[in-house]
Design an enzyme around this catalytic site. Structure first.
Site, mmCIF file in Angstrom:
data_model
loop_
_atom_site.group_PDB
_atom_site.id
_atom_site.type_symbol
_atom_site.label_atom_id
_atom_site.label_comp_id
_atom_site.label_asym_id
_atom_site.label_seq_id
_atom_site.Cartn_x
_atom_site.Cartn_y
_atom_site.Cartn_z
ATOM 1 N N PRO A 1 41.030 40.766 42.348
ATOM 2 C CA PRO A 1 40.569 40.352 41.013
ATOM 3 C C PRO A 1 39.419 39.361 41.130
ATOM 4 C CG PRO A 1 42.961 40.160 41.214
ATOM 5 C CD PRO A 1 42.435 40.402 42.583
ATOM 6 N N LYS A 2 38.505 39.421 40.159
ATOM 7 C CA LYS A 2 37.428 38.438 40.080
ATOM 8 C C LYS A 2 37.886 37.326 39.138
ATOM 9 C CE LYS A 2 32.485 37.845 39.360
ATOM 10 N NZ LYS A 2 32.642 36.577 38.631
ATOM 11 N N TRP A 3 38.199 36.184 39.713
ATOM 12 C CA TRP A 3 38.752 35.076 38.946
ATOM 13 C C TRP A 3 37.654 34.367 38.157
ATOM 14 C CZ3 TRP A 3 43.922 34.624 38.656
ATOM 15 C CH2 TRP A 3 44.654 35.367 39.588
#
Length: 359
Positions: A32-34
């Protein structure tokens, strides 16, 4: 930091990602791209420094994380990750509240560390003990990171990853419900290269029809548009400020200025009439102004809300676009009152606790 002796010393610019349209195939790890503050954590015993994208330490702003790093990170390490803040609902990230954590007053920093504590999501390892891992492949760095943080618990987390592109595609849709920003793909054989775009990021991009409700002038002159202020109507029929668009060629900025003059009005006849008393201070919005904009003139020229523009956006943060939207096209065929929140795509809901606890 004085006294710190690590194989990788601060400051270090984090490795970056280049934007691509689709999730790539290959020998890749997906995660995931936080949506938070990118940070590299340096720990040598009791000495802790929180690095940032601009290489300026953010250590003083997150005392609760400094404590957590001393308790949970290996005694000597350098870890790359993201500082995030989970909103009051507990089910999604809150970037607006995270921005408020950057405050000059020590008393305010202390209060916010207790009332809106941050978390840290680790996703790469640069050093452990006396070993520099930056020249080693990501697959090895990831394995070592997971092992080194095997006992870590909130507020320190290790990001979920997968080698399966189909799982990554599912995450791309599902995780946005928790306020995440997209997917990052990392070559398994890739070394850690500071300030180089050797990873890939896939971000959400959607379109919305918005009402143009005002403009700001460009810094280059009084006859050029700097940005257009956008609005959407809520269920009560109120025009809500949702963001801006501002990337125009210089010639187009002058053309826009001329085109929009017939729509210029006063605040007395404007949906954001209350903004008149705040003119010259900030953009109309429901939340507190960002401290990143401190000192900037955010006043605007009100326009009659009669023109509709289609914009590209990534995702919402509350009632507003999370990032600056991009101009797509004018929509003379759309009635302003039809520009409502109902047109926005609703992301699939996902339990943020499940995302944070997954490995």
């Amino acid at each position: 930091m004085v006294g710190m002796r690590l194989p990788v010393m601060p400051p270090v610019k984090p490795m970056l990602a280049k934007a691509v349209k689709d999730i790539p195939d290959g020998e890749l790890s997906y995660e995931p791209k936080w949506d938070g503050f990118r940070s590299i954590i340096f720990r040598d015993g009791d000495d802790v420094e929180i690095g940032s994208r601009n290489e300026k330490p953010m250590t003083r702003y997150f005392p609760e994380l400094v404590t957590a790093f001393r308790e949970q990170l290996p005694d000597r390490c350098v870890v790359d990750g993201e500082i995030i803040l989970v909103g009051e609902s507990g089910d999604r990230l809150d970037f607006d509240q995270l921005q408020q954590r950057i405050h000059p007053a020590a008393s305010r920093v202390k209060l916010l560390s207790e009332t809106t504590p941050a978390r840290f999501v680790a996703f790469d390892l640069l050093a452990l003990g006396d070993t520099d891992y930056t020249g080693r492949p990501f697959a090895e760095r990831r394995e070592t990171l997971v092992d080194a943080l095997s006992t870590a618990a909130a507020p320190v987390h290790v990001t979920a990853t997968t080698y399966d592109r189909d799982v990554a595609a599912r995450w791309f849709q599902q995780f946005e419900g928790a306020g995440l920003d997209g997917i990052v793909a990392k070559p398994l054989a890739g070394t850690y290269q500071p300030d180089k775009r050797t990873m890939y990021k896939i971000k959400h991009e959607r379109t919305a029809d918005c009402v143009v409700a005002g403009y700001r002038l460009h810094k280059s002159g009084p006859d050029r548009i700097g940005s257009l202020l956008l609005g959407l109507y809520d269920d009560a029929g109120e025009l809500i400020s949702v963001g801006v668009i501002g990337a125009f060629p210089m010639a187009r900025r002058q053309e826009l200025f001329t085109e929009l003059q017939p729509l210029v009005t006063t605040f007395d006849d404007h949906p954001w009439a209350w903004a008149k008393q705040e003119e010259g201070t900030r953009t109309p919005r429901n939340a507190e102004g960002s401290r990143w904009s401190a000192g900037k003139d955010l006043s605007f020229v009100p326009l009659r809300p009669e023109r509709v523009v289609e914009v590209r956006y990534e995702h919402m943060e509350g009632v507003r676009f999370r990032h600056t939207a991009q101009f797509a096209r004018w929509r003379p065929d759309r009635e302003p009152r039809s520009c409502t929140y109902e047109q926005l795509e609703q992301p699939v809901s996902y339990d943020l606790a499940d995302v944070l606890s997954a490995r």
